[in-house]
Design a protein around this motif. Sequence first.
Motif, PDB file in Angstrom:
ATOM      1  N   ILE B 113       0.861  -1.192   0.000  1.00 55.55           N
ATOM      2  CA  ILE B 113       0.000   0.000   0.000  1.00 55.55           C
ATOM      3  C   ILE B 113       0.889   1.231   0.000  1.00 55.55           C
ATOM      4  O   ILE B 113       1.901   1.269   0.708  1.00 55.55           O
ATOM      5  N   GLU B 114       0.500   2.229  -0.807  1.00 55.23           N
ATOM      6  CA  GLU B 114       1.214   3.496  -0.770  1.00 55.23           C
ATOM      7  C   GLU B 114       0.364   4.517  -0.035  1.00 55.23           C
ATOM      8  O   GLU B 114      -0.797   4.726  -0.368  1.00 55.23           O
ATOM      9  N   VAL B 115       0.968   5.159   0.945  1.00 61.35           N
ATOM     10  CA  VAL B 115       0.274   6.199   1.707  1.00 61.35           C
ATOM     11  C   VAL B 115       0.884   7.544   1.329  1.00 61.35           C
ATOM     12  O   VAL B 115       2.073   7.783   1.562  1.00 61.35           O
ATOM     13  N   VAL B 141       4.258  -1.403   3.497  1.00 63.52           N
ATOM     14  CA  VAL B 141       3.790  -0.037   3.343  1.00 63.52           C
ATOM     15  C   VAL B 141       4.897   0.883   2.810  1.00 63.52           C
ATOM     16  O   VAL B 141       5.981   0.977   3.390  1.00 63.52           O
ATOM     17  N   LEU B 142       4.597   1.530   1.683  1.00 66.68           N
ATOM     18  CA  LEU B 142       5.444   2.610   1.177  1.00 66.68           C
ATOM     19  C   LEU B 142       4.723   3.911   1.451  1.00 66.68           C
ATOM     20  O   LEU B 142       3.521   4.013   1.200  1.00 66.68           O
ATOM     21  N   THR B 143       5.429   4.884   1.981  1.00 69.67           N
ATOM     22  CA  THR B 143       4.797   6.194   2.058  1.00 69.67           C
ATOM     23  C   THR B 143       5.492   7.101   1.063  1.00 69.67           C
ATOM     24  O   THR B 143       6.561   6.793   0.536  1.00 69.67           O
ATOM     25  N   ASN B 169       6.761   4.832  12.216  1.00 65.12           N
ATOM     26  CA  ASN B 169       5.410   4.271  12.282  1.00 65.12           C
ATOM     27  C   ASN B 169       5.275   2.950  11.534  1.00 65.12           C
ATOM     28  O   ASN B 169       4.202   2.355  11.519  1.00 65.12           O
ATOM     29  N   GLY B 170       6.331   2.538  10.867  1.00 65.39           N
ATOM     30  CA  GLY B 170       6.262   1.218  10.255  1.00 65.39           C
ATOM     31  C   GLY B 170       6.381   1.147   8.742  1.00 65.39           C
ATOM     32  O   GLY B 170       6.242   0.066   8.165  1.00 65.39           O
ATOM     33  N   ALA B 171       6.628   2.311   8.123  1.00 71.88           N
ATOM     34  CA  ALA B 171       6.784   2.284   6.663  1.00 71.88           C
ATOM     35  C   ALA B 171       8.045   1.503   6.293  1.00 71.88           C
ATOM     36  O   ALA B 171       9.063   1.591   6.980  1.00 71.88           O
ATOM     37  N   TYR B 172       7.945   0.739   5.205  1.00 71.83           N
ATOM     38  CA  TYR B 172       9.099  -0.050   4.745  1.00 71.83           C
ATOM     39  C   TYR B 172      10.101   0.860   4.041  1.00 71.83           C
ATOM     40  O   TYR B 172      11.318   0.759   4.271  1.00 71.83           O
ATOM     41  N   ILE B 212      13.191   5.720  -1.583  1.00 69.04           N
ATOM     42  CA  ILE B 212      13.029   5.391  -3.006  1.00 69.04           C
ATOM     43  C   ILE B 212      12.864   6.716  -3.750  1.00 69.04           C
ATOM     44  O   ILE B 212      11.910   7.454  -3.507  1.00 69.04           O
ATOM     45  N   TRP B 213      13.785   7.011  -4.644  1.00 67.74           N
ATOM     46  CA  TRP B 213      13.737   8.263  -5.401  1.00 67.74           C
ATOM     47  C   TRP B 213      12.932   8.056  -6.681  1.00 67.74           C
ATOM     48  O   TRP B 213      13.335   7.248  -7.518  1.00 67.74           O
ATOM     49  N   GLU B 214      11.847   8.759  -6.848  1.00 72.49           N
ATOM     50  CA  GLU B 214      11.184   8.716  -8.143  1.00 72.49           C
ATOM     51  C   GLU B 214      12.119   9.392  -9.145  1.00 72.49           C
ATOM     52  O   GLU B 214      12.575  10.514  -8.915  1.00 72.49           O
TER      53      GLU B 214
END
Lengths: 269, 269, 269
Positions: B113-115, B141-143, B169-172, B212-214
């Motif tokens: 999931i992306e937040v 989770v990716l934020t 908070n738990g984002a990967y 992660i760099w877009e």
Amino acid sequence: MFKNGWGIDIEFPLLDRRTKPRNIGLTMVLDKGLGIGETTDLLETSGEHIDFLKLSFGTSALYSPHVLHKKINLVRSYEVDIYPGGTFLEVALLQGKLDQFLYRAKELGFTCIEVSDGTIEMEKETRKEVIFKAVDLGFRVLTEVGKKDANEKCLVDEMVKQLNEDLENGAYRVIIEARESGTVGVYNSAGDTDLEAFEKILRGAPNPDVIIWEAPLKKQQVHLIKTLGNNVNLGNIPTGEILALEALRNGLRGDTFKDTLTRFSKNFL
Amino acid sequence: MFKNGWGIDIEFPLLDRRTKPRNIGLTMVLDKGLGIGETTDLLETSGEHIDFLKLSFGTSALYSPHVLHKKINLVRSYEVDIYPGGTFLEVALLQGKLDQFLYRAKELGFTCIEVSDGTIEMEKETRKEVIFKAVDLGFRVLTEVGKKDANEKCLVDEMVKQLNEDLENGAYRVIIEARESGTVGVYNSAGDTDLEAFEKILRGAPNPDVIIWEAPLKKQQVHLIKTLGNNVNLGNIPTGEILALEALRNGLRGDTFKDTLTRFSKNFL
Amino acid sequence: MFKNGWGIDIEFPLLDRRTKPRNIGLTMVLDKGLGIGETTDLLETSGEHIDFLKLSFGTSALYSPHVLHKKINLVRSYEVDIYPGGTFLEVALLQGKLDQFLYRAKELGFTCIEVSDGTIEMEKETRKEVIFKAVDLGFRVLTEVGKKDANEKCLVDEMVKQLNEDLENGAYRVIIEARESGTVGVYNSAGDTDLEAFEKILRGAPNPDVIIWEAPLKKQQVHLIKTLGNNVNLGNIPTGEILALEALRNGLRGDTFKDTLTRFSKNFL
């Protein structure tokens, strides 16, 4: 209304997007040579969001008869209109082969004909007769106004006049030429809209729904959706951008989602 | 290490490229609507080089249930994580449908999931709860930090703060927003890197591997590989560019090969 | 001459386009990683219009052996030459693995070899020997002149000299480097042609047909077709642009159709 594919009760931010069969909110796709597998993929994924598929310029003449045949039938099976680019008709016309062109197009299974003078000069009487003949043969007729050569400025007043005549002569919709690049017609060389020309055309048309705006670039699509609503007719959409455009039309992408924020109460959790 | 597909003893110029399963050197792909055939092609050719596949913006809502189901299973069979774009979660959230969204995403088989708050405003408490819920349901989770609208300048200090909170908070991993065009966030409108912002984010993160760099544009990929090494995490890679990026990561393209020349003795023949 | 796929008697505006097998009018395609399905589509639709398919840069090393094998055979079955990008040969050469590279390329079924020094420095004697060895093994040899790095200006006089030596040494054709972007060699950073450099190369070659011009951008293709005729050899054509280019070569697109108008009597109806 299109039900979201997740099957849950979430409302799309932009409301009232029309679903097929429809007479507004049309999406016309520019196909530069997808093979049978790619066409199947396109239709399975996005057939519901496509109204017209154009085999660009004269590319339809370069397919093998076998692939052309298969592709036309495939596209039609998804209730998508398919037609050869206007340039090939211009080539035929110049050689006095209009009838042959139209009969053969019918035989091949094309459902639609584009009548343009993007490259050649055409008398008004000729244009009228081409439309008549195509309509007579049962084609849905799209005409196009505007020139392909940026140096050959097409006067907007001329475009408006032609647009109205074409409709009177039986055209289903009139396309405003922008090319694959989106850099002629109502766009400058950077793809930005010439607002004066845009509004002149809009005011000169009997109503906005008779126009299909070629709008290959995202910024052009966003501008048209924001100005004319999400059921504006758009054309020359690249094959890889159909779902992205449909996301714009439904407010499922930042560019158009943002404008709808006030409509939502922020319930959150 | 990935063995070159020719099966001969040639060393790739850039060494130590990690292979899957891996926690660094991640490649996230932006999928704007590939069909089943195209997805099969992508995975057969490049599945080994892809970690995450994102169904961009809200496009996942526009698939037919049948195609969506088939695609998710296909992608997972190559051990690639798949997730719906953050924008669709923002739409759901705004309508108070977060739970429905997450449960259904789980049911459909999404693994991640992306937040994001690229378009909407979100309270910190809400963001935290969304991450918690998604993690609870077993999602990776990716934020994402950063805004989609270039006019809506996201302060870098804010981005850094958010990044660290998300991780706690738990984002990967945390994605730095650049859009499909690569023209927001740490990039200007020409896609060039704002080095000051770039370094501020880098310094503010616990370590470079959490980011992660877009980086949709080649020049952005080249800059990041040269600066942070060939196992930098990269996102929003177009589907047609996976092998080209992997060539950059392995020094098999001029842009990154050139820097390795001194490492080789010039044996030649 | 290619018969138009409609099977009707319409002449293409640009005459005398050569069909395969041919030694002029060559089209070389830049393939960045099409899968088996996409390659099948490409060949079914456009195999008749393609002479060379290049697996770009070092990407061929990143395929799985299985996919690489299948793809090479597939491409050959359409009588299209296939070869690994020159960069991978440069990598092998630098490691003293030229023989291994060439033998394995032969074994894998590649039919052609590109000899370049786009990234490395190569002695003239070495270059000559590489060409000799490849020719000896039965490969069709393409060489490339020009540098990949725009800062590393390759002197046009040097390019011309190298071009002639390569031909004397057995090269089938010589490619003028422009990269995927079309922004080096005879092109500036905007992709526009440096006419002086262009003409110098042209004058320095024994005849125009020995050259393959990398020309990924439409404006470059149009310029070359208008200047050197529709059977000019063109390279680095993107996979999605084959029919569009073929339309240009046959005058089936506005850009080249327009120049032929005076040739036609305007019969119209």
